[in-house]
Design an enzyme around this catalytic site. Structure first.
Site, PDB file in Angstrom:
ATOM      1  N   ASP A 168       0.824  -1.207   0.000  1.00 15.97           N
ATOM      2  CA  ASP A 168       0.000   0.000   0.000  1.00 15.97           C
ATOM      3  C   ASP A 168       0.862   1.263   0.000  1.00 15.97           C
ATOM      4  O   ASP A 168       1.774   1.411   0.814  1.00 15.97           O
ATOM      5  CB  ASP A 168      -0.907  -0.011   1.238  1.00 15.97           C
ATOM      6  N   LYS A 205      -7.103   6.560  -4.125  1.00 20.16           N
ATOM      7  CA  LYS A 205      -7.356   6.071  -2.771  1.00 20.16           C
ATOM      8  C   LYS A 205      -7.203   4.547  -2.740  1.00 20.16           C
ATOM      9  O   LYS A 205      -7.203   3.873  -3.770  1.00 20.16           O
ATOM     10  CB  LYS A 205      -8.771   6.454  -2.329  1.00 20.16           C
ATOM     11  N   THR A 206      -7.153   3.997  -1.529  1.00 21.73           N
ATOM     12  CA  THR A 206      -6.834   2.585  -1.329  1.00 21.73           C
ATOM     13  C   THR A 206      -7.911   1.641  -1.843  1.00 21.73           C
ATOM     14  O   THR A 206      -7.648   0.774  -2.677  1.00 21.73           O
ATOM     15  CB  THR A 206      -6.574   2.323   0.163  1.00 21.73           C
ATOM     16  N   ASP A 326       2.347   2.849   3.256  1.00 22.19           N
ATOM     17  CA  ASP A 326       1.285   3.852   3.319  1.00 22.19           C
ATOM     18  C   ASP A 326       1.138   4.449   4.710  1.00 22.19           C
ATOM     19  O   ASP A 326       1.060   5.673   4.863  1.00 22.19           O
ATOM     20  CB  ASP A 326      -0.038   3.224   2.881  1.00 22.19           C
ATOM     21  N   HIS A 330       1.573   8.436   5.651  1.00 24.63           N
ATOM     22  CA  HIS A 330       0.561   9.308   6.251  1.00 24.63           C
ATOM     23  C   HIS A 330       1.094   9.988   7.508  1.00 24.63           C
ATOM     24  O   HIS A 330       0.859  11.174   7.739  1.00 24.63           O
ATOM     25  CB  HIS A 330      -0.683   8.494   6.613  1.00 24.63           C
ATOM     26  N   HIS A 483      -2.856  10.948  -0.052  1.00 23.44           N
ATOM     27  CA  HIS A 483      -3.028  10.595  -1.461  1.00 23.44           C
ATOM     28  C   HIS A 483      -4.495  10.748  -1.790  1.00 23.44           C
ATOM     29  O   HIS A 483      -5.327  10.950  -0.908  1.00 23.44           O
ATOM     30  CB  HIS A 483      -2.555   9.158  -1.711  1.00 23.44           C
ATOM     31  N   ASP A 752     -22.125  13.000 -25.174  1.00 28.87           N
ATOM     32  CA  ASP A 752     -22.127  12.165 -23.963  1.00 28.87           C
ATOM     33  C   ASP A 752     -22.982  12.842 -22.899  1.00 28.87           C
ATOM     34  O   ASP A 752     -22.503  13.234 -21.840  1.00 28.87           O
ATOM     35  CB  ASP A 752     -20.700  11.939 -23.460  1.00 28.87           C
ATOM     36  N   ASP A 756     -21.473   8.895 -19.318  1.00 30.23           N
ATOM     37  CA  ASP A 756     -20.996   7.555 -18.956  1.00 30.23           C
ATOM     38  C   ASP A 756     -19.697   7.193 -19.669  1.00 30.23           C
ATOM     39  O   ASP A 756     -19.210   6.069 -19.549  1.00 30.23           O
ATOM     40  CB  ASP A 756     -22.063   6.503 -19.251  1.00 30.23           C
ATOM     41  N   HIS A 758     -19.297   6.923 -22.879  1.00 31.62           N
ATOM     42  CA  HIS A 758     -19.579   6.230 -24.133  1.00 31.62           C
ATOM     43  C   HIS A 758     -20.503   7.095 -24.993  1.00 31.62           C
ATOM     44  O   HIS A 758     -21.252   7.924 -24.478  1.00 31.62           O
ATOM     45  CB  HIS A 758     -20.240   4.872 -23.884  1.00 31.62           C
TER      46      HIS A 758
END
EC number: 3.1.4.1
Length: 875
Positions: A168, A205-206, A326, A330, A483, A752, A756, A758
């Site tokens: 991490d 993020k994690t 990680d 922090h 992060h 679009d 989304d 697409h």
């Protein structure tokens, strides 16, 4: 003085000195004898103690056999009669995961974490370094790199197992800076392959990124859009500390362990976000509920035990996760002693895994990937933006930090009626030194793919690197590291390393995005992936023998004819050109639209050097329009070009382009009037004007301008957007052509409306030019392609291509850039760079497929399409 007198007076001095010297030597000799005797006696006395009073091979033995005057049983400490080596030999040996000279050949210790007894290999409970320490084998970390085309697997392993190891917060720069302190990971880097970095998905993020890695889905697609979020349909909040974390309703997609299980393989996970959740009603075959208190060594040892299972029970796929570096990042920030110590800790854990694999003869059998979810950056309480500086009263809820979102406090009642537009308006361009940009989520850069999920709140702040945004002062900790930032920041880059029989050796690869890892894992396991956002085959260059060979997308809508039949239009479409006073002059310029076969071939070679874009949308009625300077794919239903392609060579001079011929538009005689825009369409709409997809003045002469001053080259543009569009083509496009020895340009509109990522179906388009059926694009794309070898031009490039794609929101204002009182050169290029994209993003948004006629393997074309240019240089 007489020499004899001198000698006489010196003689007594010499005799005294000699006497003192003899005494000193005698004393030193005596001391040496005493020390020697002492050592000899000491050693002599010690020998029987070692023989008679040592706990070696007698730990916790209550029989006391062979012991005189001391004991090694569990009660000796209380009695005070333990042998001299009881602590080291018996107690400490049960607390460590390694062998040493004391432990080699030890009597089996029931409480030991691992064994160094003579029968440990047979009983499969040796410490991972047993062979290296007790049998003299070369440790994995110091042995030479292995090289073999075939897996070197022991009996019972028909296919190489796959291990996915996450560290991490291990940012890519750590490995560059501290590699000499990380011998095990550096060995993997040296012998295997590694990427310069792997790009995390936004937010960095994690939980979002770990789940992206194992599903191949963007956070907006798999549902874990942040570590903290609210779902209005569930009316529940998700956080890492809540029970909701284990609710399967939050987790969509098919993680790799389920893909493997659905296809007959077994999977094990010693931690991974989502692995202890019944996703789709199932857990991995073997898993552990998460607890950060379990030592890394215990996790490694357990995974190795799973590899020792009988063939019928043994998993083919394994995940393992560690929290460092990680946690240290922090606490102390990325540049700190704490991070270095944490890096060494995870390096030791990885070394333990590799030694354990080597002890099982699996180190050249297992395919192992070591990666991270994101990077880490420094934060400070001196770099915080507070909402109280922008609002007199904070009447909304804010997810704080490096990737803030804002929603109503009153949920679920006001969730959909909350005035997000007003919040964004009130936060836009407020300060000259503002360290965030506010966005409505649909206006975020399309490369982020962070919009189409109800859990993504409609107000989003893109924060500058190393800055934070909070509600008010004192609302959260701001020192150390964090992060979550823009995934283009170098500090957010993650590591990726791989080693094993399927991977190439001693190889460095270009950066790629972590959505591609899932398909790679499936290929390693020889299974079919579930639908995902990755581009299957884009990582084939990592493998010695790729399992999957991609092919070009099939064209679903063939082009129809838009032929030249008459030099004069059936309908003028309310268009006029002051420069063409007579019908003869108009007929003359219209004849330029009637190209011969040779002229068509010539313009294709120059302006479509990699082939025309294929249309992957169904029922898309379109035709090809050829001109000497550009080629267009004209969409009949939307009455505008779907794309235009042209090549801008490196200019011989850098003088500015001439102005476009004024007040000159005419109907394209090749397109039926019912499928064309009228020049009068734009008179009623005060905010929208016509723009040109192909810039008429780009070639610099009036004759070629007339080929572009036609209705088939018109696209609707907001007037403020048009300023930026024109500057790009007049200034920036020429700059890029100079830098890259010419560029091929493909540009076009994007629709679009449901954001989304697409292309929209016709019934999803909701905005049209006033009083017409001409749809207004949500974005415009520009794809610049050049030769990576800049000695070649785009139309004669023998090798790899280079790309610079943009997907720019088409908005009524330029407030995103705060352009008031700024010259265009201070903000337009920055705006385009903020909306950099991949070619693959453009394809998804347009239903087009590029480069089908480039003579290169499709897997290499996919590398090009999934490449994201970056402009960040600061770590």
């Amino acid at each position: 003085m007489d020499s004899r007198l001198a000698l006489a007076t010196e003689e007594p001095i010499k005799k005294d000195s000699l006497k003192r010297y003899k005494i000193l030597c005698a004393v030193l000799l005596a001391l040496l004898v005493i020390v020697s005797l002492g050592l000899g006696l000491g050693l002599g006395l010690r020998k029987p103690e070692e023989h008679i009073g040592s706990c070696r091979k007698k730990c916790f033995d209550s029989s006391h056999r062979g012991l005189e005057g001391c004991r090694c049983d569990s009660g000796c400490t209380d009695r005070g009669d333990c042998c001299w080596d009881f602590e080291d030999t018996c107690v400490k040996s049960t607390q460590i995961w390694t062998c040493n000279s004391f432990r080699c050949g030890e009597t089996r210790l029931e409480a030991a974490l691992c064994s160094c007894a003579d029968d440990c290999l047979q009983r499969k409970d040796c410490c991972t370094d047993y062979k290296a320490v007790c049998q003299g084998e070369v440790p994995w970390v110091t042995e030479a790199c292995a090289s073999s085309q075939e897996p070197q697997c022991p009996e019972g392993f028909d296919q190489p197992p796959v291990i996915l190891f996450s560290m991490d917060g291990f940012r890519a720069e750590y490995l560059q800076t501290w590699s000499t302190l990380l011998p095990n990971i550096n060995k993997l880097k040296t012998c295997g392959l590694h990427s310069k970095y792997m790009r995390a998905m936004y937010p960095t993020k994690t939980f979002p990124n770990h789940y992206t890695i194992v599903t191949g889905l963007y956070p907006e697609s798999h549902g874990i859009i942040d570590n903290n979020m609210y779902d209005v349909y569930l009316n529940k909040n998700f956080s890492l500390s809540s029970v909701e974390k284990s609710n399967p309703a939050w987790w969509s997609g098919q993680p790799i362990w389920l893909t493997a299980m659905y296809q007959g393989l077994k999977a094990a996970s010693y931690y991974w976000p989502g692995s202890d959740v019944a996703v789709n009603g199932s857990f991995p075959n073997i898993y552990r509920n998460y607890s950060n208190s379990v030592p890394y060594e215990s996790r490694i040892a357990t995974l190795l035990q799973w590899l020792d299972l009988p063939k019928a029970e043994r998993p083919s796929f394994y995940t393992i996760y560690v929290e460092e570096p990680d946690s240290a990042g922090h606490k102390s920030g990325p540049v700190s002693a704490g991070v270095i110590k944490a890096l060494q800790l995870v390096d030791d854990a990885f070394g333990m895994l590799m030694e354990g694999l080597k002890q099982r003869n699996l180190h050249n059998c297992v395919n192992i990937i070591v990666l991270a979810d994101h990077g880490m950056d420094q934060t400070s309480c001196d770099r915080v933006e507070y909402m109280t500086d922008y609002f007199p009263e904070i009447n909304f809820y804010m997810y704080q930090g490096p990737a803030p979102r804002i929603r109503t406090r009153n949920i679920p009642q006001d969730f959909f009626t909350f005035n997000s537009e007003e919040i964004v308006r009130d936060l836009s361009c407020r300060k000259s030194d503002q360290h965030f940009k506010p966005y409505l989520t649909p206006d975020l850069p399309k490369r982020l793919h962070y919009a189409k999920n109800v859990r993504i709140d409609k107000v989003h702040l893109m924060v500058d690197r190393q800055w934070l945004a909070y509600r008010n002062k004192g609302s959260s900790n701001c020192e150390g590291g964090t992060h979550g930032y823009n995934n283009e920041f170098k500090s957010m880059e993650a590591i990726f390393l791989a080693h094993g029989p399927s991977f190439k050796e001693k190889t460095v690869i270009e950066p790629f995005e972590n959505i591609e890892v899932y398909n790679l894992l499936c290929d390693l396991l020889h299974i079919q992936p579930a639908p995902n956002n990755g581009s299957h085959g884009s990582l084939n260059h990592l493998l010695k023998a790729p399992f999957y060979q991609p092919s070009h997308a099939e064209e679903l809508s063939k082009s129809a004819g838009c032929g030249f039949t008459t030099p004069l239009p059936k309908d003028s479409l309310n268009c006029s050109c002051l420069a063409l006073q007579t019908s003869g002059q108009e007929e003359q310029v219209n004849q330029r639209l009637n190209l011969s076969g040779g002229e068509v071939s010539a313009t294709e070679k120059t302006n479509l050097p990699f082939g025309r874009p294929r249309v992957i949308q169904k029922n898309k009625d379109h035709c090809l329009l050829y001109h000497r300077e550009y080629v267009s794919g004209f969409g009949k239903a939307m009455k505008m070009p779907m794309w235009s392609s042209y090549t801008v060579p490196k200019p011989g001079d850098t003088s500015s382009l001439p102005p476009t011929v004024p007040d000159c538009l005419r109907a394209d005689v090749r397109v039926d009037p019912s499928e064309s825009q009228k020049c009068s369409f734009y008179l009623a709409d005060q905010n929208i004007d016509h723009g040109f997809l192909y810039p008429p003045a780009i070639k610099g002469n009036n004759e070629s301008q007339y080929d572009a001053l036609i209705t088939s080259n018109l696209v609707p543009m907001y007037k403020e957007f048009k300023k930026m569009w024109d500057y790009f083509h007049k200034v920036l496009l020429i700059k890029y052509a100079i830098e890259r020895n010419g560029v091929n340009v493909v540009s076009g509109p994007i629709f679009d409306y449901n954001y989304d990522g697409h292309f929209d179906a016709p019934d999803e388009i909701t905005n049209y030019v006033a009083g017409t059926d001409v749809p207004v694009p949500t974005h415009y794309f520009v794809v610049l392609t050049s030769c990576k070898n800049k000695t070649h031009t785009p139309d004669s490039c023998p090798g790899w291509l280079d790309v610079l794609p943009f997907v720019v929101p088409h908005r009524p204002t330029n407030v995103e850039s705060c352009p008031e009182n700024k010259a265009e050169d201070l903000w337009v290029e920055e705006r385009f760079k903020a909306h950099i994209a991949r070619v693959r993003d453009v394809e998804l948004l347009t239903g087009l497929d590029f480069y089908q006629e480039k003579t290169q393997p499709v897997s290499e074309i996919l590398q090009l399409k999934t490449y994201l240019p970056t402009f960040e240089t600061i770590i």
